[in-house]
Design a protein around this motif. Structure first.
Motif, PDB file in Angstrom:
ATOM      1  N   GLN A  19     -10.239   5.701 -19.215  1.00 55.66           N
ATOM      2  CA  GLN A  19      -9.254   6.409 -18.422  1.00 55.66           C
ATOM      3  C   GLN A  19      -8.176   5.455 -17.948  1.00 55.66           C
ATOM      4  OE1 GLN A  19     -10.896   8.785 -15.333  1.00 55.66           O
ATOM      5  NE2 GLN A  19     -12.423   9.736 -16.623  1.00 55.66           N
ATOM      6  N   ALA A  20      -6.965   5.937 -18.001  1.00 56.37           N
ATOM      7  CA  ALA A  20      -5.834   5.133 -17.527  1.00 56.37           C
ATOM      8  C   ALA A  20      -5.581   5.442 -16.065  1.00 56.37           C
ATOM      9  CB  ALA A  20      -4.612   5.454 -18.361  1.00 56.37           C
ATOM     10  N   HIS A  21      -4.906   4.525 -15.402  1.00 54.77           N
ATOM     11  CA  HIS A  21      -4.469   4.796 -14.047  1.00 54.77           C
ATOM     12  C   HIS A  21      -3.169   5.587 -14.106  1.00 54.77           C
ATOM     13  CE1 HIS A  21      -7.291   1.481 -13.050  1.00 54.77           C
ATOM     14  NE2 HIS A  21      -7.482   2.244 -11.999  1.00 54.77           N
ATOM     15  N   ARG A  22      -3.123   6.678 -13.372  1.00 51.78           N
ATOM     16  CA  ARG A  22      -1.994   7.595 -13.432  1.00 51.78           C
ATOM     17  C   ARG A  22      -1.337   7.689 -12.064  1.00 51.78           C
ATOM     18  NH1 ARG A  22      -6.391   9.972 -16.387  1.00 51.78           N
ATOM     19  NH2 ARG A  22      -5.877  10.171 -18.596  1.00 51.78           N
ATOM     20  N   ASN A  48      -8.455   9.855 -12.239  1.00 54.16           N
ATOM     21  CA  ASN A  48      -8.381  11.302 -12.428  1.00 54.16           C
ATOM     22  C   ASN A  48      -7.209  11.836 -11.622  1.00 54.16           C
ATOM     23  OD1 ASN A  48     -10.695  11.481 -14.056  1.00 54.16           O
ATOM     24  ND2 ASN A  48     -12.019  11.540 -12.258  1.00 54.16           N
ATOM     25  N   VAL A  49      -6.359  12.649 -12.248  1.00 52.41           N
ATOM     26  CA  VAL A  49      -5.189  13.141 -11.536  1.00 52.41           C
ATOM     27  C   VAL A  49      -5.610  13.959 -10.321  1.00 52.41           C
ATOM     28  CG1 VAL A  49      -3.623  13.107 -13.504  1.00 52.41           C
ATOM     29  CG2 VAL A  49      -5.012  15.136 -13.094  1.00 52.41           C
ATOM     30  N   PHE A  50      -4.905  13.712  -9.219  1.00 48.85           N
ATOM     31  CA  PHE A  50      -5.079  14.401  -7.946  1.00 48.85           C
ATOM     32  C   PHE A  50      -6.401  14.054  -7.238  1.00 48.85           C
ATOM     33  CE2 PHE A  50      -2.742  17.705 -10.639  1.00 48.85           C
ATOM     34  CZ  PHE A  50      -1.531  17.066 -10.457  1.00 48.85           C
ATOM     35  N   ASP A  51      -7.089  12.999  -7.703  1.00 48.94           N
ATOM     36  CA  ASP A  51      -8.230  12.461  -6.971  1.00 48.94           C
ATOM     37  C   ASP A  51      -7.786  11.163  -6.293  1.00 48.94           C
ATOM     38  OD1 ASP A  51      -9.848  14.484  -7.836  1.00 48.94           O
ATOM     39  OD2 ASP A  51     -10.885  13.315  -9.371  1.00 48.94           O
ATOM     40  N   PHE A  52      -8.144  10.993  -5.049  1.00 53.25           N
ATOM     41  CA  PHE A  52      -7.769   9.780  -4.320  1.00 53.25           C
ATOM     42  C   PHE A  52      -8.875   8.748  -4.521  1.00 53.25           C
ATOM     43  CE2 PHE A  52      -5.898  13.441  -2.113  1.00 53.25           C
ATOM     44  CZ  PHE A  52      -4.555  13.105  -2.200  1.00 53.25           C
ATOM     45  N   ASP A  53      -8.759   7.966  -5.618  1.00 55.49           N
ATOM     46  CA  ASP A  53      -9.866   7.080  -5.968  1.00 55.49           C
ATOM     47  C   ASP A  53      -9.464   5.631  -6.261  1.00 55.49           C
ATOM     48  OD1 ASP A  53      -8.726   7.143  -8.522  1.00 55.49           O
ATOM     49  OD2 ASP A  53     -10.147   8.611  -9.307  1.00 55.49           O
ATOM     50  N   THR A  54      -8.153   5.310  -6.189  1.00 57.77           N
ATOM     51  CA  THR A  54      -7.756   3.948  -6.561  1.00 57.77           C
ATOM     52  C   THR A  54      -6.820   3.320  -5.526  1.00 57.77           C
ATOM     53  OG1 THR A  54      -7.997   4.545  -8.895  1.00 57.77           O
ATOM     54  CG2 THR A  54      -6.838   2.495  -8.412  1.00 57.77           C
ATOM     55  N   ASN A  55      -5.549   3.705  -5.530  1.00 52.44           N
ATOM     56  CA  ASN A  55      -4.577   3.103  -4.618  1.00 52.44           C
ATOM     57  C   ASN A  55      -3.554   4.126  -4.146  1.00 52.44           C
ATOM     58  OD1 ASN A  55      -5.313   0.249  -4.567  1.00 52.44           O
ATOM     59  ND2 ASN A  55      -4.701   0.212  -6.720  1.00 52.44           N
ATOM     60  N   ARG A 144       9.892   7.679 -13.801  1.00 54.02           N
ATOM     61  CA  ARG A 144      10.345   8.767 -12.925  1.00 54.02           C
ATOM     62  C   ARG A 144       9.161   9.684 -12.644  1.00 54.02           C
ATOM     63  NH1 ARG A 144      15.541  11.079 -12.705  1.00 54.02           N
ATOM     64  NH2 ARG A 144      16.062  10.076 -14.685  1.00 54.02           N
ATOM     65  N   LEU A 145       8.939   9.991 -11.347  1.00 54.68           N
ATOM     66  CA  LEU A 145       7.935  10.963 -10.931  1.00 54.68           C
ATOM     67  C   LEU A 145       8.659  12.123 -10.263  1.00 54.68           C
ATOM     68  CD1 LEU A 145       5.264   8.650  -9.232  1.00 54.68           C
ATOM     69  CD2 LEU A 145       5.257   9.497 -11.573  1.00 54.68           C
ATOM     70  N   GLU A 146       8.198  13.362 -10.536  1.00 50.90           N
ATOM     71  CA  GLU A 146       8.873  14.523  -9.952  1.00 50.90           C
ATOM     72  C   GLU A 146       7.883  15.618  -9.589  1.00 50.90           C
ATOM     73  OE1 GLU A 146      13.322  14.422 -12.001  1.00 50.90           O
ATOM     74  OE2 GLU A 146      11.848  15.857 -12.752  1.00 50.90           O
ATOM     75  N   THR A 147       8.296  16.441  -8.638  1.00 52.23           N
ATOM     76  CA  THR A 147       7.641  17.707  -8.364  1.00 52.23           C
ATOM     77  C   THR A 147       8.674  18.638  -7.728  1.00 52.23           C
ATOM     78  OG1 THR A 147       5.652  18.764  -7.457  1.00 52.23           O
ATOM     79  CG2 THR A 147       6.793  17.164  -6.036  1.00 52.23           C
ATOM     80  N   TYR A 148       8.351  19.917  -7.668  1.00 51.16           N
ATOM     81  CA  TYR A 148       9.306  20.915  -7.179  1.00 51.16           C
ATOM     82  C   TYR A 148       8.638  21.815  -6.142  1.00 51.16           C
ATOM     83  CZ  TYR A 148      12.009  19.666 -11.357  1.00 51.16           C
ATOM     84  OH  TYR A 148      12.705  18.983 -12.320  1.00 51.16           O
ATOM     85  N   VAL A 149       9.436  22.254  -5.158  1.00 57.04           N
ATOM     86  CA  VAL A 149       8.952  23.125  -4.094  1.00 57.04           C
ATOM     87  C   VAL A 149      10.025  24.164  -3.803  1.00 57.04           C
ATOM     88  CG1 VAL A 149       8.306  23.232  -1.658  1.00 57.04           C
ATOM     89  CG2 VAL A 149       7.533  21.307  -3.056  1.00 57.04           C
ATOM     90  N   THR A 150       9.616  25.403  -3.598  1.00 54.33           N
ATOM     91  CA  THR A 150      10.568  26.467  -3.270  1.00 54.33           C
ATOM     92  C   THR A 150      10.287  27.041  -1.895  1.00 54.33           C
ATOM     93  OG1 THR A 150      11.080  27.141  -5.544  1.00 54.33           O
ATOM     94  CG2 THR A 150      11.292  28.823  -3.856  1.00 54.33           C
ATOM     95  N   ASN A 151      11.348  27.155  -1.102  1.00 55.05           N
ATOM     96  CA  ASN A 151      11.293  27.836   0.188  1.00 55.05           C
ATOM     97  C   ASN A 151      11.856  29.239   0.005  1.00 55.05           C
ATOM     98  OD1 ASN A 151      11.448  28.733   2.821  1.00 55.05           O
ATOM     99  ND2 ASN A 151      13.111  27.360   3.424  1.00 55.05           N
ATOM    100  N   ALA A 263       6.586  11.562 -15.308  1.00 53.50           N
ATOM    101  CA  ALA A 263       5.428  12.378 -14.944  1.00 53.50           C
ATOM    102  C   ALA A 263       5.856  13.398 -13.898  1.00 53.50           C
ATOM    103  CB  ALA A 263       4.288  11.512 -14.410  1.00 53.50           C
ATOM    104  N   ALA A 264       5.322  14.607 -14.020  1.00 52.61           N
ATOM    105  CA  ALA A 264       5.654  15.666 -13.076  1.00 52.61           C
ATOM    106  C   ALA A 264       4.393  16.414 -12.674  1.00 52.61           C
ATOM    107  CB  ALA A 264       6.662  16.648 -13.683  1.00 52.61           C
ATOM    108  N   THR A 265       4.413  16.970 -11.476  1.00 50.14           N
ATOM    109  CA  THR A 265       3.337  17.827 -10.997  1.00 50.14           C
ATOM    110  C   THR A 265       3.885  19.237 -10.810  1.00 50.14           C
ATOM    111  OG1 THR A 265       2.254  16.014  -9.817  1.00 50.14           O
ATOM    112  CG2 THR A 265       1.663  18.242  -9.158  1.00 50.14           C
TER     113      THR A 265
END
Length: 271
Positions: A19-22, A48-55, A144-151, A263-265
């Motif tokens: 597994q790579a660090h993501r 593992n994505v969305f697991d708080f296990d490294t840094n 580049r890391l991204e995510t989107y949120v709508t109000n 990478a995007a969420t």
């Protein structure tokens, strides 16, 4: 006890062998409907994505683009061992883009007959690589890391390409994705379509599935990929350019002079 041990061993055998660090950003919600709208963004580096296990991932340079294209600031930043978090007030109705851009430099060189490796920032490279080093080879990575949120109600102002670096531009609003439906994205490098680009799609919850279940989408001649979401949940999308060459005799060929990663969420909802 024996049955539990066998089950645990079976799940470990199903897990990816290397597994790579993501790196990722994770919003507390992607759709918000409140009188005073806020969102919390977590940032981390993990296996593992969305697991708080490294840094924790530093969020010092986070960019928040409001629905009208203006920039706003994140608040209440904290950093712990495994995660960083910020709160963002969403004063406008519409879709926000939350992103972070970074550049890192890797170099190899020879000093007194030995090959050395170095990694750091552009500013420190000239200071930390000895003046008498030879055979210096430098590779720069732009990420580049991204995510989107709508109000309340979604809009598409922040979905426009920036024309810089590697981008995965959504062709439908990324806060309105539904399980069993297909979404298209366009892969761009410096504003130009990238054909034959492989995009990795991984759903959160790997530790509970026991298998990665990675989806790979390949862009067509116009740089467009199509992803059919198998089920609801948070997903991590990853692209890179150029693709790293295969190992030869246990060694990877030299890194390209420039490499881009993205990478995007996104959140996929129940239909």
């Amino acid at each position: 006890m024996l049955k539990k041990t066998i089950l645990s061993l079976s799940l470990l055998m199903l897990m990816p062998s290397a597994q790579a660090h993501r790196q990722w950003l994770l919003p507390s919600s992607t759709q918000i409907d409140a009188k005073e709208a806020w969102v919390t963004i977590d940032g981390a580096v993990s296996e593992n994505v969305f697991d708080f296990d490294t840094n924790a991932l530093s969020l010092d340079n986070l960019d928040v683009i409001a629905p009208d294209g203006s920039q706003i600031k994140a608040e209440a930043a904290i950093k712990t061992k495994f995660r960083s978090s910020v709160d963002i007030k969403l004063p406008q109705k519409g879709t926000y883009k939350i992103s972070q851009n970074a550049q890192s430099v890797m170099a190899t060189y020879r000093l007194n007959g030995e090959e050395k490796r170095w990694r750091g920032t552009e500013e420190k490279m000239a200071q930390e690589i000895p003046a008498d080093a030879t055979d210096i080879k430098v590779s720069r990575t732009y990420s580049r890391l991204e995510t989107y949120v709508t109000n309340d109600t979604a809009n598409d102002t922040v979905l426009k390409a920036t024309g810089t670096g590697l981008e995965l531009v959504p062709l439908t609003n990324p806060t309105e994705l539904f399980a069993q439906e297909t979404t298209r994205f366009k892969v761009l490098l410096e504003g130009k379509p990238v054909p034959d680009s492989k995009v990795s799609v991984i759903a959160g919850g790997v530790r509970y599935r026991g298998v990665l279940n990675e989806i790979t989408a390949v862009s067509d001649k116009d740089g467009i990929i199509s992803i059919k979401w198998p089920f609801a949940g948070m997903y991590w999308l990853k692209a890179a350019y150029p693709q790293l060459p295969d190992m030869v005799d246990g060694k990877r060929p030299p890194m390209p002079e420039k490499r881009y990663s993205y990478a995007a969420t996104v959140e996929v909802l129940l239909p």
